[in-house]
Design a protein around this motif. Sequence first.
Motif, PDB file in Angstrom:
ATOM      1  N   GLY A   1      15.013  51.037 -11.872  1.00  0.00           N
ATOM      2  CA  GLY A   1      14.112  51.859 -12.157  1.00  0.00           C
ATOM      3  C   GLY A   1      12.749  51.959 -11.312  1.00  0.00           C
ATOM      4  N   ALA A   2      12.686  50.682 -10.699  1.00  0.00           N
ATOM      5  CA  ALA A   2      11.277  50.468 -10.074  1.00  0.00           C
ATOM      6  C   ALA A   2      11.281  51.274  -8.981  1.00  0.00           C
ATOM      7  N   VAL A   3      10.179  51.866  -8.728  1.00  0.00           N
ATOM      8  CA  VAL A   3       9.694  52.606  -7.522  1.00  0.00           C
ATOM      9  C   VAL A   3       9.759  52.007  -6.137  1.00  0.00           C
ATOM     10  N   LEU A   4      10.179  52.382  -5.135  1.00  0.00           N
ATOM     11  CA  LEU A   4      10.496  51.618  -3.971  1.00  0.00           C
ATOM     12  C   LEU A   4       9.935  52.352  -2.632  1.00  0.00           C
ATOM     13  N   SER A   5       9.636  51.557  -2.050  1.00  0.00           N
ATOM     14  CA  SER A   5       9.170  52.157  -0.576  1.00  0.00           C
ATOM     15  C   SER A   5       9.634  51.364   0.833  1.00  0.00           C
ATOM     16  N   TRP A   6       9.695  51.922   1.836  1.00  0.00           N
ATOM     17  CA  TRP A   6      10.158  51.286   3.075  1.00  0.00           C
ATOM     18  C   TRP A   6       8.887  50.460   3.581  1.00  0.00           C
ATOM     19  N   GLN A   7       9.126  49.308   3.628  1.00  0.00           N
ATOM     20  CA  GLN A   7       7.802  48.428   4.133  1.00  0.00           C
ATOM     21  C   GLN A   7       8.380  46.990   4.666  1.00  0.00           C
ATOM     22  N   ASP A   8       8.121  46.695   5.589  1.00  0.00           N
ATOM     23  CA  ASP A   8       8.440  45.181   6.575  1.00  0.00           C
ATOM     24  C   ASP A   8       9.900  45.292   6.676  1.00  0.00           C
ATOM     25  N   ASP A   9      10.360  46.404   6.980  1.00  0.00           N
ATOM     26  CA  ASP A   9      11.890  46.589   7.420  1.00  0.00           C
ATOM     27  C   ASP A   9      12.774  46.498   6.349  1.00  0.00           C
ATOM     28  N   ALA A  10      12.532  46.749   5.322  1.00  0.00           N
ATOM     29  CA  ALA A  10      13.628  46.761   3.811  1.00  0.00           C
ATOM     30  C   ALA A  10      12.788  47.782   3.037  1.00  0.00           C
ATOM     31  N   PHE A  11      13.540  48.080   1.950  1.00  0.00           N
ATOM     32  CA  PHE A  11      13.027  48.845   0.625  1.00  0.00           C
ATOM     33  C   PHE A  11      12.642  47.838  -0.131  1.00  0.00           C
ATOM     34  N   SER A  12      11.350  47.815  -0.900  1.00  0.00           N
ATOM     35  CA  SER A  12      10.718  46.909  -1.456  1.00  0.00           C
ATOM     36  C   SER A  12      10.222  47.745  -2.655  1.00  0.00           C
ATOM     37  N   PRO A  13       9.976  46.796  -3.834  1.00  0.00           N
ATOM     38  CA  PRO A  13       8.960  47.480  -4.993  1.00  0.00           C
ATOM     39  C   PRO A  13       7.682  48.061  -4.594  1.00  0.00           C
ATOM     40  N   ASP A  14       7.293  49.106  -4.978  1.00  0.00           N
ATOM     41  CA  ASP A  14       5.961  49.529  -4.434  1.00  0.00           C
ATOM     42  C   ASP A  14       4.991  49.002  -5.520  1.00  0.00           C
ATOM     43  N   ARG A  15       3.507  48.962  -5.272  1.00  0.00           N
ATOM     44  CA  ARG A  15       2.828  48.485  -6.195  1.00  0.00           C
ATOM     45  C   ARG A  15       1.567  49.657  -6.415  1.00  0.00           C
ATOM     46  N   ASP A  16       1.240  49.479  -7.813  1.00  0.00           N
ATOM     47  CA  ASP A  16      -0.014  50.306  -8.119  1.00  0.00           C
ATOM     48  C   ASP A  16      -1.263  49.636  -8.170  1.00  0.00           C
ATOM     49  N   GLU A  17      -2.463  50.286  -8.249  1.00  0.00           N
ATOM     50  CA  GLU A  17      -3.663  49.319  -7.867  1.00  0.00           C
ATOM     51  C   GLU A  17      -3.882  48.193  -8.971  1.00  0.00           C
ATOM     52  N   ASN A  18      -3.037  48.160 -10.098  1.00  0.00           N
ATOM     53  CA  ASN A  18      -3.127  46.874 -10.725  1.00  0.00           C
ATOM     54  C   ASN A  18      -2.047  45.982 -10.201  1.00  0.00           C
ATOM     55  N   GLY A  19      -1.328  46.181  -9.145  1.00  0.00           N
ATOM     56  CA  GLY A  19      -0.295  45.285  -8.693  1.00  0.00           C
ATOM     57  C   GLY A  19       0.798  45.234  -9.286  1.00  0.00           C
ATOM     58  N   GLU A  20       1.291  46.252 -10.291  1.00  0.00           N
ATOM     59  CA  GLU A  20       2.331  46.459 -11.076  1.00  0.00           C
ATOM     60  C   GLU A  20       3.170  47.526 -10.270  1.00  0.00           C
ATOM     61  N   THR A  21       4.628  47.365 -10.538  1.00  0.00           N
ATOM     62  CA  THR A  21       5.629  48.236 -10.107  1.00  0.00           C
ATOM     63  C   THR A  21       5.798  49.308 -10.987  1.00  0.00           C
ATOM     64  N   PRO A  22       5.594  50.632 -10.621  1.00  0.00           N
ATOM     65  CA  PRO A  22       5.911  51.722 -11.847  1.00  0.00           C
ATOM     66  C   PRO A  22       7.273  51.874 -11.774  1.00  0.00           C
ATOM     67  N   VAL A  23       7.751  52.697 -12.840  1.00  0.00           N
ATOM     68  CA  VAL A  23       9.420  53.058 -13.072  1.00  0.00           C
ATOM     69  C   VAL A  23       9.385  54.832 -12.870  1.00  0.00           C
ATOM     70  N   ALA A  24      10.327  54.930 -12.099  1.00  0.00           N
ATOM     71  CA  ALA A  24      10.669  56.249 -11.630  1.00  0.00           C
ATOM     72  C   ALA A  24      11.003  57.003 -12.893  1.00  0.00           C
ATOM     73  N   ASP A  25      10.084  58.205 -13.013  1.00  0.00           N
ATOM     74  CA  ASP A  25      10.347  59.182 -14.195  1.00  0.00           C
ATOM     75  C   ASP A  25      11.738  59.503 -14.115  1.00  0.00           C
ATOM     76  N   ALA A  26      12.427  59.602 -13.020  1.00  0.00           N
ATOM     77  CA  ALA A  26      13.821  60.226 -12.963  1.00  0.00           C
ATOM     78  C   ALA A  26      14.930  59.161 -13.789  1.00  0.00           C
ATOM     79  N   PHE A  27      14.482  57.777 -13.571  1.00  0.00           N
ATOM     80  CA  PHE A  27      15.337  56.844 -14.164  1.00  0.00           C
ATOM     81  C   PHE A  27      15.223  56.826 -15.681  1.00  0.00           C
ATOM     82  N   GLU A  28      14.285  57.387 -16.310  1.00  0.00           N
ATOM     83  CA  GLU A  28      13.852  57.238 -17.737  1.00  0.00           C
ATOM     84  C   GLU A  28      14.479  58.766 -18.411  1.00  0.00           C
TER      85      GLU A  28
END
Length: 475
Positions: free
Chosen positions: A224-251
């Motif tokens: 469920g980790a939100v991802l974004s394309w960064q540095d040539d790969a899909f990787s976990p996104d980070r919010d302002e607290n440095g945490e990876t949110p969980v996608a609403d659709a996953f829940e």
Amino acid sequence: MTKDVIALTERMPDPLSVLAGLLAGGPDLRVETTGEGAVVQLCDDEGRPLVSVEVPLMLQVPGEAARLLGAGAEPSGDGPAWWVEARAAVGVPQAEQLAGAFAARLTMLLGGRVWPPDAPGTVGAACPVDVSGVTAVPVPAAAQPAVDMLTDKVAVVLQDRPVVPMTSWLTEALRAALESDRTLQIVTPPHCRLSLPTRMLLESTSSRWVVQDERCGYYDGLTGAVLSWQDDAFSPDRDENGETPVADAFEEVTPTGERQLIVSFRTLHRPTADLVLGGALEAAWQALTGAPPAGWGTSEPAGLAWSRRQLTDLAYERAPRSTWTVAVGTPDRPAVATLRVIRTTEGVEEDVTLTLGYGPGEEPALEALPGLADELVTRYGLKTMMCQLREARRDLSAPPRFEHPPLPYAFVLGPAEVREAGIDTARRTPLKGRPVQLGHSARPGFYYPVGDGETVESWTALGQLVRHLRGMPSA
């Protein structure tokens, strides 16, 4: 998203029918081979592939096409069918039409069906697809036919199927990615699911299932980790607290009352000349379903009728390398197993995970587990076995939604492991219930009930048991 087209033919594709399909783009396209001749490619003038066609796979197992492609995919007739998969180059519209025309031509000549039935190119397939002037995207040297994009970090595969199986395409793509220090990332829309073998292999490596959802962008279909394309790969996104949110659709989960029974075990055999593998898996299947496996294979679909002798021959040919295979059941009792044969200094090990699906009102075959454990200890050199229950789909596929992790129900220790722990230690545990002694009294194994498979207290009991068997102090 996907550019895969599958021909399910009623008769075996012969060289002339395959040639007729390959001529769907006219006589001017170049034909190349790759994968030691296992893949035929239609290429542009520069030799870059437009369509890759894999060698036909015979399906001797009823229900395999429907399991992976949905109801109605099975060709008519009582005999076996042939699965011929064509993958078109991404970003070239004519390539998808070419793949559809190839599949449609095969079914016109041999009978059968095309999946998806509305694939471009299937209408008017008798006329060649106009590919004049079409140029395919250059393929990196390390790419496989199943790979749609390759970077220094990942191999990306785009799929849009009801169920994403661990096909020979994906098996090869995963192997090539790992050998080149890359990870495999499978990108799908949100309505796709993973087959059990695909999910297990992704979870056992650093690979990732990327779900593209219009509402929330990209997220990991297993965590469920939100991802974004960064540095040539899909990787976990980070919010302002440095945490990876969980996608609403996953829940977005709706309980269905479906469950799965997971039985994982490892056996050890002496490498004798008359050793025949697969006996432990067959015994487990028989005990829990009343019948042996229906089919097996080195990828999905598992098209071969179940044969312990053929499985043994394959493992012998590949030794000392390990052999990974899939076994499947019948549509009335969903069951899928993965089996890995490993040659070690101790002998020949079989590592098995068998999963069975149950719908609302269906009771898992829990009462058969002690007897199965006794048979595996007595006849098949059982080392350890873990039995678990989980709330999950009866058809054993994995949706891009949260699923409760499995909960332990029972644990089994084989004779060699009992001897290592000490028989008094193995017999007298901190658990409330007494273990069930298995096998011969001189070299016993033990079956340990650790819970009901429905409450998290099962993990506490299992942890206490493991620490006790290892001689560790209680937590």
